[in-house]
Design a protein around this motif. Structure first.
Motif, PDB file in Angstrom:
ATOM      1  N   CYS A   1       0.841  -1.201   0.000  1.00  0.00           N
ATOM      2  CA  CYS A   1       0.000   0.000   0.000  1.00  0.00           C
ATOM      3  C   CYS A   1       0.872   1.246   0.000  1.00  0.00           C
ATOM      4  N   GLY A   2       0.589   2.150  -0.914  1.00  0.00           N
ATOM      5  CA  GLY A   2       1.362   3.383  -1.008  1.00  0.00           C
ATOM      6  C   GLY A   2       0.730   4.572  -0.322  1.00  0.00           C
ATOM      7  N   CYS A   3      -0.406   4.374   0.375  1.00  0.00           N
ATOM      8  CA  CYS A   3      -1.068   5.521   1.001  1.00  0.00           C
ATOM      9  C   CYS A   3      -0.177   6.139   2.082  1.00  0.00           C
ATOM     10  N   THR A   4      -0.478   7.356   2.444  1.00  0.00           N
ATOM     11  CA  THR A   4       0.341   8.059   3.437  1.00  0.00           C
ATOM     12  C   THR A   4      -0.112   7.789   4.871  1.00  0.00           C
ATOM     13  N   LYS A   5      -1.161   7.006   5.056  1.00  0.00           N
ATOM     14  CA  LYS A   5      -1.671   6.723   6.409  1.00  0.00           C
ATOM     15  C   LYS A   5      -1.066   5.456   7.009  1.00  0.00           C
ATOM     16  N   CYS A   6      -0.743   4.483   6.162  1.00  0.00           N
ATOM     17  CA  CYS A   6      -0.244   3.192   6.658  1.00  0.00           C
ATOM     18  C   CYS A   6       1.176   3.312   7.197  1.00  0.00           C
ATOM     19  N   TRP A   7       1.468   2.524   8.225  1.00  0.00           N
ATOM     20  CA  TRP A   7       2.814   2.447   8.786  1.00  0.00           C
ATOM     21  C   TRP A   7       3.735   1.719   7.819  1.00  0.00           C
ATOM     22  N   LYS A   8       4.922   2.277   7.646  1.00  0.00           N
ATOM     23  CA  LYS A   8       5.912   1.685   6.747  1.00  0.00           C
ATOM     24  C   LYS A   8       7.242   1.524   7.490  1.00  0.00           C
ATOM     25  N   PRO A   9       7.974   0.449   7.208  1.00  0.00           N
ATOM     26  CA  PRO A   9       9.322   0.354   7.767  1.00  0.00           C
ATOM     27  C   PRO A   9      10.175   1.532   7.287  1.00  0.00           C
ATOM     28  N   GLU A  10      11.120   1.928   8.080  1.00  0.00           N
ATOM     29  CA  GLU A  10      11.992   3.065   7.768  1.00  0.00           C
ATOM     30  C   GLU A  10      12.564   2.933   6.355  1.00  0.00           C
ATOM     31  N   GLY A  11      12.416   4.005   5.557  1.00  0.00           N
ATOM     32  CA  GLY A  11      12.975   4.056   4.220  1.00  0.00           C
ATOM     33  C   GLY A  11      12.134   3.401   3.144  1.00  0.00           C
ATOM     34  N   SER A  12      10.993   2.826   3.504  1.00  0.00           N
ATOM     35  CA  SER A  12      10.137   2.132   2.534  1.00  0.00           C
ATOM     36  C   SER A  12       9.101   3.081   1.935  1.00  0.00           C
TER      37      SER A  12
END
Length: 189
Positions: free
Chosen positions: A49-60
């Motif tokens: 998911c590329g949305c700006t709300k979801c948590w992403k690992p650092e740098g992902s």
């Protein structure tokens, strides 16, 4: 042109897991008193998911997210460390106040996804979770700071690892949402 890190579990090919995975324990990134959430059922619709709300690992640029029935998602350790990220959002993302990891996000409002909780399967203690099946909200990575000139390379890399890129959800999920909406409005029975 190099492509930024998509997500650690898909960058060099999709994470391959068990399609019959029956759930498990999600653990936040804290070394001390980690939050633990039990998912006592299989997960569905696993995707990047590329949305700006979801948590992403650092740098992902992407998260990896799936859903499980909310009735099968429960906090089992250190619930006191959780807070809702945005109480006005459709997905009530519960994140660890210490490490920032999003642990689960139930949908409680009247919506096609009501009674589902969004989770990040890479947090399962058992790494045998099902592989992602598509990439959603791909253009949204631009809103997260990705230069638009990188998009052709990002889409090519997603296809290379076997994830069809969409700027919404997968066609099957979009059909489900449209069907729910049509039934709710009375257009379909």
């Amino acid at each position: 042109m190099s492509v930024r890190l998509l997500h650690p579990s898909i960058q060099n090919g999709r994470h391959r897991g068990d399609t019959d995975h029956a759930g498990g324990i999600l653990t936040c990134k804290c070394a001390n008193r980690p939050v633990k959430v039990r998912v006592s059922a299989g997960i569905a619709h696993n995707h990047a998911c590329g949305c700006t709300k979801c948590w992403k690992p650092e740098g992902s640029a992407f998260s990896v997210v799936a859903v499980a029935p909310s009735e099968n998602v429960s906090v089992i350790d250190n619930a006191d460390k959780l807070a809702i990220v945005d109480p006005t959002a459709l997905i009530q993302r519960h994140a660890c106040k210490h490490c920032g990891t999003h642990m689960y996000g139930p949908v409680e409002r009247d919506h096609p996804f009501k009674s589902l909780s969004f989770i990040h399967p890479e947090l399962f203690e058992n790494g045998n979770w099902p592989e992602p099946g598509f990439a959603a909200f791909v253009s949204s990575v631009i809103e997260g700071g990705v230069d638009p000139s990188e998009m052709d390379g990002i889409r090519a890399k997603l296809r290379e690892v076997g994830l069809e890129p969409y700027d919404c959800l997968s066609p099957a999920l979009m059909d489900y949402i449209a069907t729910w909406t049509a039934k709710k409005s009375g257009v379909l029975r």
